[in-house]
Design a protein around this motif. Structure first.
Motif, PDB file in Angstrom:
ATOM      1  N   ALA A  16      -2.385  23.623  -9.762  1.00 15.42           N
ATOM      2  CA  ALA A  16      -1.013  24.303 -10.147  1.00 15.42           C
ATOM      3  C   ALA A  16      -0.081  23.495 -10.961  1.00 15.42           C
ATOM      4  N   ARG A  17      -0.121  22.103 -10.633  1.00 16.28           N
ATOM      5  CA  ARG A  17       1.070  21.269 -11.560  1.00 16.28           C
ATOM      6  C   ARG A  17       0.435  21.244 -12.803  1.00 16.28           C
ATOM      7  N   THR A  18      -0.823  21.383 -13.255  1.00 13.40           N
ATOM      8  CA  THR A  18      -1.150  21.347 -14.584  1.00 13.40           C
ATOM      9  C   THR A  18      -0.524  22.336 -15.696  1.00 13.40           C
ATOM     10  N   THR A  19       0.039  23.650 -14.900  1.00 12.98           N
ATOM     11  CA  THR A  19       0.588  24.598 -15.489  1.00 12.98           C
ATOM     12  C   THR A  19       2.099  24.577 -15.107  1.00 12.98           C
ATOM     13  N   PHE A  20       2.430  24.298 -13.986  1.00 10.63           N
ATOM     14  CA  PHE A  20       3.895  24.281 -13.408  1.00 10.63           C
ATOM     15  C   PHE A  20       4.071  22.934 -13.140  1.00 10.63           C
ATOM     16  N   PRO A  21       4.584  22.005 -13.913  1.00 12.74           N
ATOM     17  CA  PRO A  21       4.789  20.440 -13.257  1.00 12.74           C
ATOM     18  C   PRO A  21       6.039  20.381 -12.455  1.00 12.74           C
ATOM     19  N   ASP A  22       7.080  21.413 -12.342  1.00  9.91           N
ATOM     20  CA  ASP A  22       8.166  21.407 -11.913  1.00  9.91           C
ATOM     21  C   ASP A  22       8.113  22.256 -10.570  1.00  9.91           C
ATOM     22  N   LEU A  23       6.804  22.774 -10.005  1.00  5.44           N
ATOM     23  CA  LEU A  23       6.848  23.554  -9.010  1.00  5.44           C
ATOM     24  C   LEU A  23       7.582  22.877  -7.660  1.00  5.44           C
ATOM     25  N   GLU A  24       8.087  23.763  -6.819  1.00  9.12           N
ATOM     26  CA  GLU A  24       8.634  23.264  -5.555  1.00  9.12           C
ATOM     27  C   GLU A  24       8.133  24.088  -4.767  1.00  9.12           C
ATOM     28  N   ASN A  25       8.265  23.604  -3.242  1.00 11.40           N
ATOM     29  CA  ASN A  25       7.881  24.480  -1.930  1.00 11.40           C
ATOM     30  C   ASN A  25       6.563  24.829  -1.717  1.00 11.40           C
ATOM     31  N   PHE A  26       5.595  24.037  -2.291  1.00 15.98           N
ATOM     32  CA  PHE A  26       3.986  24.375  -2.263  1.00 15.98           C
ATOM     33  C   PHE A  26       3.682  24.735  -0.793  1.00 15.98           C
ATOM     34  N   ALA A  27       3.143  25.590  -0.343  1.00 18.45           N
ATOM     35  CA  ALA A  27       2.846  25.856   1.171  1.00 18.45           C
ATOM     36  C   ALA A  27       1.916  27.016   1.063  1.00 18.45           C
ATOM     37  N   VAL A  28       0.895  26.960   2.222  1.00 20.70           N
ATOM     38  CA  VAL A  28      -0.049  27.838   2.676  1.00 20.70           C
ATOM     39  C   VAL A  28       0.533  29.175   2.932  1.00 20.70           C
ATOM     40  N   ALA A  29       0.087  30.353   2.762  1.00 23.98           N
ATOM     41  CA  ALA A  29       0.830  31.607   3.253  1.00 23.98           C
ATOM     42  C   ALA A  29      -0.406  32.571   3.490  1.00 23.98           C
ATOM     43  N   GLN A  30      -0.008  33.812   3.852  1.00 27.74           N
ATOM     44  CA  GLN A  30      -1.115  34.959   3.855  1.00 27.74           C
ATOM     45  C   GLN A  30      -0.466  36.245   3.270  1.00 27.74           C
ATOM     46  N   ILE A  31      -1.155  36.891   2.343  1.00 27.58           N
ATOM     47  CA  ILE A  31      -0.860  38.384   1.879  1.00 27.58           C
ATOM     48  C   ILE A  31      -1.868  39.159   2.604  1.00 27.58           C
ATOM     49  N   ARG A  32      -0.986  40.442   3.235  1.00 23.65           N
ATOM     50  CA  ARG A  32      -1.593  41.257   3.962  1.00 23.65           C
ATOM     51  C   ARG A  32      -2.199  42.408   2.817  1.00 23.65           C
ATOM     52  N   GLY A  33      -3.443  43.006   3.235  1.00 22.81           N
ATOM     53  CA  GLY A  33      -4.010  44.068   2.538  1.00 22.81           C
ATOM     54  C   GLY A  33      -4.770  43.825   1.474  1.00 22.81           C
ATOM     55  N   TYR A  34      -5.121  42.413   1.318  1.00 18.17           N
ATOM     56  CA  TYR A  34      -5.880  41.946   0.016  1.00 18.17           C
ATOM     57  C   TYR A  34      -7.042  41.116   0.503  1.00 18.17           C
TER      58      TYR A  34
END
Length: 112
Positions: A16-34
């Protein structure tokens, strides 16, 4: 800021940092219905020599709605400072995909 939910290579913070080097708050999550599916051929796999037509090793990961609100897809979510350059980099990286807004649920102990 905008939030990205990653379901393939964006599960890796390093990737992810190769495209977004300044990303913040990287965390695992879930999305329903996919759900994850290996359903399409990615041209970049041929460009990088990853795909093999002879052995049919050429599918790329994507995701699709299931129609079942109880199904879940584990993703990573992270925030990216808004800029035209960041959006352009995202579109260039994921040009084969549709961009959808979906609610996500951080996993316990992850994110805010």
């Amino acid at each position: 800021m905008f939030t990205v939910a990653g379901f393939g290579s964006l599960l890796s913070e390093k990737s992810a940092r190769t495209t977004f080097p300044d990303l913040e708050n990287f965390a695992v999550a879930q999305i329903r219905g996919y759900r994850r599916v290996f359903a399409h051929r990615a041209p970049i796999f041929y460009e990088r020599g990853i795909a093999n037509r002879e052995t049919r090793e050429e599918s790329s990961l994507s995701c699709e709605p299931t129609g079942d609100p109880e199904s879940t897809l584990t993703v990573t979510c992270f925030d990216v400072p808004w800029s035209e350059e960041a959006v352009a980099a995202f579109v260039e990286r994921e040009h084969e995909f549709r961009f959808n807004g979906v609610p996500y649920m951080p996993l316990k102990g992850q994110g805010t």
